[in-house]
Write a protein that holds these residues in place. Structure first.
Motif: not given
Length: 257
Positions: A103-110, A192-196, A81-85, A252-254
């Motif tokens: 396997r993507i647990k979360q997207l953190i989009l900047i 999946i959660p998306i944090n921006i 599993s992996v988080h993506i920034i 938070k996601v973990e």
């Protein structure tokens, strides 16, 4: 099979792959390295084809190709599993990746771009691509427009980074990606959660108001944070804040799992 090159930081059990924008590379993130929890997390600062550590790799520079490259890297690294920034240009790639890899647990989009890309009139789009292909003055104009608050040294640094961190072919190719591709009709499948994170002083297209308008339509599980002292580069402009917030998102996601 192409395996993208990366800079590994940390030795923790939780894995994060970090992607970059059009006019830089993963060198953009160096300012945050000292503030990362390297015992809890492992970061893979990954350069796309034609950029940085992967500069020798040529390709189509499409979202399909790039997302499959990252998927292959995840497999190569044997990550469950992996988080993506992702930053700016690569946020399109991150969204495509979430569609093809569970396997993507979360997207953190900047400072993100939606899955429909940046929409411009045909004439303006063609002129922009043509100006970028000429490889003179356009980068300077973009940096100047984005850097009115900052010193000449900052502008010179960003201009040098834009020219030297990638090949011209890659810059033009990925610019075409976000000006011409549109897979927005597919992204409702992403659950999946998306944090921006956006910057208060960024271009209007990346403003919190505009990003919220677009992403609230496409996604149900999205959170948007505005960095009050940044423009398009919160990881450079506010590195301590940036490092803190991304690790809060990950924790938070973990903790929910």
């Amino acid at each position: 099979m192409t395996i993208l090159n990366y800079n590994k930081i940390g030795k923790g059990e939780i894995s994060i792959i970090v992607l970059h924008e059009l006019m830089g590379s993963c060198e953009n993130y160096k300012a945050i390295f000292s503030y990362l929890n390297t015992s809890k997390y492992t970061y893979y600062f990954t350069d796309l084809r034609g950029y940085g550590l992967s500069k020798e790799f040529k390709g189509e520079y499409s979202s399909d190709e790039a997302s499959n490259d990252v998927k292959n890297l995840i497999t190569h690294l044997n990550l469950d599993s992996v988080h993506i920034i992702a930053h700016s240009m690569s946020t399109m790639i991150a969204q495509k990746l979430a569609l093809i890899d569970d396997r993507i647990k979360q997207l953190i989009l900047i400072t993100p771009i939606s899955a429909s890309g940046v929409i411009m009139k045909e004439k303006a789009k063609n002129e922009l691509i043509s100006d970028m292909q000429k490889n003179e003055n356009k980068i300077e104009q973009i940096v100047e427009a984005a850097s009115k608050r900052y010193t000449k040294a900052w502008k010179d640094y960003r201009i040098s980074m834009a020219y030297n961190s990638s090949t011209l072919e890659a810059r033009v190719g990925y610019m075409k990606m976000y000006l011409e591709e549109d897979f927005r009709s597919e992204v409702s499948k992403i659950q999946i959660p998306i944090n921006i994170i956006v910057g208060k002083y960024d271009f209007p297209v990346f403003s919190k108001t505009n990003v919220k308008k677009i992403f609230d339509i496409d996604y149900k599980n999205v959170n948007i944070l505005e960095c009050q002292e940044a423009g398009h580069y919160p990881m450079i402009e506010c590195p301590v804040y940036f490092a803190t917030k991304i690790e809060q998102f990950i924790s938070k996601v973990e903790n929910k799992n």
